[in-house]
Write a protein that holds these residues in place. Structure first.
Motif, short mmCIF file in Angstrom:
data_model
loop_
_atom_site.label_atom_id
_atom_site.label_comp_id
_atom_site.label_asym_id
_atom_site.label_seq_id
_atom_site.Cartn_x
_atom_site.Cartn_y
_atom_site.Cartn_z
N ALA A 19 -0.56 -35.90 -18.73
CA ALA A 19 -1.53 -36.85 -18.15
C ALA A 19 -2.11 -37.75 -19.23
O ALA A 19 -2.30 -38.95 -19.01
N LEU A 20 -2.37 -37.19 -20.39
CA LEU A 20 -2.86 -38.00 -21.51
C LEU A 20 -1.81 -39.01 -21.94
O LEU A 20 -2.13 -40.17 -22.21
N LEU A 21 -0.55 -38.59 -21.99
CA LEU A 21 0.52 -39.52 -22.35
C LEU A 21 0.69 -40.62 -21.31
O LEU A 21 1.05 -41.75 -21.65
N VAL A 22 0.47 -40.29 -20.04
CA VAL A 22 0.52 -41.31 -19.00
C VAL A 22 -0.55 -42.37 -19.25
O VAL A 22 -0.31 -43.57 -19.13
N ILE A 24 -2.13 -43.18 -22.13
CA ILE A 24 -2.11 -43.95 -23.38
C ILE A 24 -0.79 -44.64 -23.67
O ILE A 24 -0.72 -45.44 -24.59
N SER A 25 0.23 -44.37 -22.88
CA SER A 25 1.54 -44.97 -23.14
C SER A 25 1.54 -46.45 -22.76
O SER A 25 1.00 -46.85 -21.73
N ASN A 26 2.17 -47.26 -23.60
CA ASN A 26 2.32 -48.69 -23.31
C ASN A 26 3.58 -48.98 -22.51
O ASN A 26 3.72 -50.06 -21.95
N ASN A 27 4.50 -48.05 -22.47
CA ASN A 27 5.75 -48.23 -21.77
C ASN A 27 5.61 -47.68 -20.35
O ASN A 27 5.33 -46.49 -20.16
N LEU A 28 5.83 -48.54 -19.36
CA LEU A 28 5.65 -48.12 -17.97
C LEU A 28 6.67 -47.08 -17.52
O LEU A 28 6.37 -46.19 -16.73
N VAL A 29 7.89 -47.17 -18.03
CA VAL A 29 8.92 -46.20 -17.63
C VAL A 29 8.56 -44.81 -18.15
O VAL A 29 8.64 -43.83 -17.42
N ARG A 30 8.13 -44.75 -19.40
CA ARG A 30 7.71 -43.46 -19.95
C ARG A 30 6.50 -42.91 -19.20
O ARG A 30 6.38 -41.71 -18.97
N SER A 31 5.58 -43.79 -18.83
CA SER A 31 4.41 -43.35 -18.08
C SER A 31 4.81 -42.77 -16.73
O SER A 31 4.26 -41.76 -16.30
N LEU A 32 5.77 -43.40 -16.07
CA LEU A 32 6.22 -42.88 -14.77
C LEU A 32 6.86 -41.51 -14.92
O LEU A 32 6.61 -40.61 -14.11
N MET A 34 6.34 -39.32 -17.34
CA MET A 34 5.31 -38.36 -17.73
C MET A 34 4.44 -38.01 -16.51
O MET A 34 3.96 -36.89 -16.38
N PHE A 35 4.25 -38.99 -15.61
CA PHE A 35 3.52 -38.72 -14.37
C PHE A 35 4.29 -37.71 -13.52
O PHE A 35 3.71 -36.85 -12.88
N PHE A 36 5.61 -37.82 -13.52
CA PHE A 36 6.48 -36.87 -12.85
C PHE A 36 6.24 -35.46 -13.39
O PHE A 36 6.07 -34.50 -12.64
N VAL A 37 6.18 -35.32 -14.71
CA VAL A 37 5.93 -34.02 -15.34
C VAL A 37 4.53 -33.51 -14.98
O VAL A 37 4.34 -32.32 -14.70
N THR A 38 3.55 -34.42 -14.97
CA THR A 38 2.18 -34.04 -14.63
C THR A 38 2.11 -33.48 -13.20
O THR A 38 1.47 -32.45 -12.97
N VAL A 66 5.84 -40.51 -3.54
CA VAL A 66 5.04 -41.48 -4.29
C VAL A 66 5.74 -41.90 -5.58
O VAL A 66 5.78 -43.08 -5.91
N LEU A 67 6.29 -40.95 -6.29
CA LEU A 67 6.94 -41.30 -7.55
C LEU A 67 8.16 -42.18 -7.32
O LEU A 67 8.40 -43.13 -8.07
#
Length: 183
Positions: A19-22, A24-32, A34-38, A66-67
């Motif tokens: 959730a923290l990585l989601v 603070i991440s600047n990359n939207l793909v990585r945020s998505l 990491m949201f999956f992992v969360t 949603v994802l």
């Protein structure tokens, strides 16, 4: 410490770290992703809390629906808007962000106040349901018990996820919106 406590701590750490990585991440793909992992880690935490129905709902609705919706919104969005978002990685708070920060702080104050003042065990219908069924056991999976648990014990996590869902849908709609270019 037994294996259940170790697994609970690991899942809690994975949920918080992803959730923290989601955030603070600047990359939207990585945020998505990491949201999956969360979301999966939260489903695991629900299993440890003996809320199997909420865990399955988390996986089916939020992870499965949603994802995927967010991934499609990202893929269909305007690439120029995404590039502009990634290039503006200012570390300082700008004046344009102050209203959003103010709303977030006010929302956090309201949530903390509601948590501190909430007394779900004092509600009449909860008392009546608990007395009629004697005690709700973790192994009871009837619709009545699931409804009581969702409206008392698991109401706050479920509502936080629904607010997060609303925020992601608004963000996806904003990113997918095509702005007209002025000449």
């Amino acid at each position: 410490m037994n294996i259940d406590q170790v697994l609970f701590c690991v899942m809690g750490f994975v949920a918080l770290a992803s959730a923290l990585l989601v955030a603070i991440s600047n990359n939207l793909v990585r945020s998505l992703f990491m949201f999956f992992v969360t979301l999966f880690a939260l489903a695991g935490l629900y299993v440890f809390a003996l809320a199997d129905f909420v865990a399955v709902t988390q996986v089916v609705i939020y992870v499965g629906g949603v994802l995927v919706l967010m991934l499609f919104a990202f893929m269909l969005s305007n690439k120029e808007v995404l590039n502009n978002l990634q290039q503006s990685n200012s570390k300082f708070i700008s004046v344009g962000k102050l209203p959003a920060i103010l709303v977030a702080v006010l929302f956090a104050i309201v949530l903390v106040n509601a948590i501190l003042k909430a007394e779900p065990d004092a509600l009449q219908w909860v008392k009546a349901s608990a007395q009629s069924n004697n005690v709700i056991k973790p192994t009871d999976n009837t619709i009545n018990n699931i409804g009581i648990n969702l409206m008392t014990r698991y109401l706050l996590p479920f509502e936080i996820i629904s607010v997060l869902l609303m925020m992601t849908l608004i963000g996806a709609a904003h990113l997918a919106r095509r702005e007209e270019h002025k000449l």
